[in-house]
Design a protein around this motif. Structure first.
Motif, PDB file in Angstrom:
ATOM      1  N   LYS A   1       0.829  -1.199   0.000  1.00  0.00           N
ATOM      2  CA  LYS A   1       0.000   0.000   0.000  1.00  0.00           C
ATOM      3  C   LYS A   1       0.866   1.253   0.000  1.00  0.00           C
ATOM      4  O   LYS A   1       0.576   2.230  -0.712  1.00  0.00           O
ATOM      5  CB  LYS A   1      -0.926  -0.001   1.213  1.00  0.00           C
ATOM      6  N   ALA A   2       1.927   1.238   0.805  1.00  0.00           N
ATOM      7  CA  ALA A   2       2.836   2.390   0.876  1.00  0.00           C
ATOM      8  C   ALA A   2       3.505   2.629  -0.475  1.00  0.00           C
ATOM      9  O   ALA A   2       3.687   3.772  -0.903  1.00  0.00           O
ATOM     10  CB  ALA A   2       3.888   2.165   1.954  1.00  0.00           C
ATOM     11  N   LEU A   3       3.865   1.544  -1.156  1.00  0.00           N
ATOM     12  CA  LEU A   3       4.482   1.658  -2.476  1.00  0.00           C
ATOM     13  C   LEU A   3       3.503   2.259  -3.482  1.00  0.00           C
ATOM     14  O   LEU A   3       3.868   3.143  -4.268  1.00  0.00           O
ATOM     15  CB  LEU A   3       4.937   0.277  -2.959  1.00  0.00           C
TER      16      LEU A   3
ATOM     17  N   ARG B   1       4.134   5.847  -5.292  1.00  0.00           N
ATOM     18  CA  ARG B   1       4.256   5.910  -6.752  1.00  0.00           C
ATOM     19  C   ARG B   1       3.169   6.787  -7.362  1.00  0.00           C
ATOM     20  O   ARG B   1       3.413   7.501  -8.344  1.00  0.00           O
ATOM     21  CB  ARG B   1       4.198   4.492  -7.332  1.00  0.00           C
ATOM     22  N   ALA B   2       1.982   6.739  -6.774  1.00  0.00           N
ATOM     23  CA  ALA B   2       0.885   7.566  -7.269  1.00  0.00           C
ATOM     24  C   ALA B   2       1.206   9.044  -7.080  1.00  0.00           C
ATOM     25  O   ALA B   2       0.940   9.873  -7.961  1.00  0.00           O
ATOM     26  CB  ALA B   2      -0.409   7.201  -6.542  1.00  0.00           C
ATOM     27  N   LYS B   3       1.774   9.391  -5.934  1.00  0.00           N
ATOM     28  CA  LYS B   3       2.141  10.777  -5.658  1.00  0.00           C
ATOM     29  C   LYS B   3       3.225  11.252  -6.622  1.00  0.00           C
ATOM     30  O   LYS B   3       3.186  12.384  -7.116  1.00  0.00           O
ATOM     31  CB  LYS B   3       2.630  10.917  -4.212  1.00  0.00           C
TER      32      LYS B   3
ATOM     33  N   LYS C   1       4.841  14.441 -11.424  1.00  0.00           N
ATOM     34  CA  LYS C   1       5.433  14.498 -12.764  1.00  0.00           C
ATOM     35  C   LYS C   1       4.430  15.024 -13.781  1.00  0.00           C
ATOM     36  O   LYS C   1       4.767  15.787 -14.667  1.00  0.00           O
ATOM     37  CB  LYS C   1       5.919  13.107 -13.180  1.00  0.00           C
ATOM     38  N   LYS C   2       3.174  14.586 -13.639  1.00  0.00           N
ATOM     39  CA  LYS C   2       2.133  15.011 -14.560  1.00  0.00           C
ATOM     40  C   LYS C   2       1.837  16.497 -14.401  1.00  0.00           C
ATOM     41  O   LYS C   2       1.554  17.200 -15.369  1.00  0.00           O
ATOM     42  CB  LYS C   2       0.860  14.205 -14.301  1.00  0.00           C
ATOM     43  N   ALA C   3       1.924  16.994 -13.176  1.00  0.00           N
ATOM     44  CA  ALA C   3       1.597  18.396 -12.899  1.00  0.00           C
ATOM     45  C   ALA C   3       2.743  19.337 -13.243  1.00  0.00           C
ATOM     46  O   ALA C   3       2.520  20.513 -13.493  1.00  0.00           O
ATOM     47  CB  ALA C   3       1.224  18.566 -11.427  1.00  0.00           C
ATOM     48  N   ALA C   4       3.963  18.828 -13.281  1.00  0.00           N
ATOM     49  CA  ALA C   4       5.140  19.677 -13.488  1.00  0.00           C
ATOM     50  C   ALA C   4       5.078  20.505 -14.763  1.00  0.00           C
ATOM     51  O   ALA C   4       5.259  21.720 -14.731  1.00  0.00           O
ATOM     52  CB  ALA C   4       6.404  18.831 -13.458  1.00  0.00           C
TER      53      ALA C   4
END
Length: 216
Positions: free
Chosen positions: A101-103, A107-109, A114-117
């Motif tokens: 779950k932590a992974l 990874r989602a964050k 990256k998408k928002a950059a």
């Protein structure tokens, strides 16, 4: 001891652990889950070594056990290891689930950032252009009103956390523990007056106080 010989940051402390306990701590390849309560073993082994403090070791352990490679090792290995690289207790299924779950969350964050950059970079550039236009108009005595409105601003989600009620502080209760600026999930293993022992999802065992515990 000369203060210049003392380790100054977490990176240096991690390098120290790699050197002192090469069978246990790995920088990249060969990482395995650590024995529960390994901090106590390290503290005993390094007792008297003035280069590093126990507080620094705790901080380094938190960083080591929150790394992606370490979390992946929790999901792929049957046993944890001690300081000499020997098998210790088995990795509990609960810890495997938490590591997965932590992974996923981490990874989602990262993907979101990256998408928002590129978008953020474009917005920043556009804002600068508007600012330049404003400077020119203001120089001529023209009143400039920003085109940005509240509806253009990104909505920030509330990440409010709730303190754990005193009645819920008991053995086997799942909690979140405040470690520095982070909240890490764990399970209470012992309650000894004001001292509360918690095993984190990474396998690390910490001793904390009631005010550092929050609802999962």
């Amino acid at each position: 001891m000369d203060s210049t010989n003392k380790l100054k940051d977490i990176k240096e402390v991690l390098n120290y652990l790699y050197t002192e306990f090469p069978a246990c701590f790995k920088e990249k390849d060969g990482i395995k889950p650590l024995k529960v309560g390994i901090f106590k073993d390290i503290a005993e082994r390094i007792d008297g070594d003035e280069r590093v403090s126990k507080t620094q070791v705790r901080q380094a352990l938190r960083k080591y056990t929150s790394n992606w490679r370490y979390l992946e090792s929790v999901t792929k290995n049957e046993f944890r290891i001690d300081l000499d690289g020997n098998d210790a207790e088995k990795v509990e299924e609960e810890h495997v689930e938490h590591a997965n779950k932590a992974l996923e969350e981490s990874r989602a964050k990262l993907a979101k950032r990256k998408k928002a950059a590129p978008r953020n970079a474009g917005e920043k550039k556009s804002y600068k252009k508007k600012g330049t236009f404003a400077d020119k108009n203001n120089a001529k005595g023209t009143k400039f009103t920003s085109s940005n409105t509240n509806k253009d601003k990104p909505v920030r989600r509330s990440n409010k956390v709730e303190a754990l009620p005193s009645g819920d502080i008991k053995v086997n209760a799942e909690v979140k523990v405040k470690l520095g600026q982070a909240l890490v999930k764990g399970t209470i293993t012992e309650v000894n007056k004001e001292d509360i022992h918690v095993v984190l999802v990474t396998g690390m065992q910490v001793k904390t106080k009631a005010e550092s515990l929050f609802i999962v």
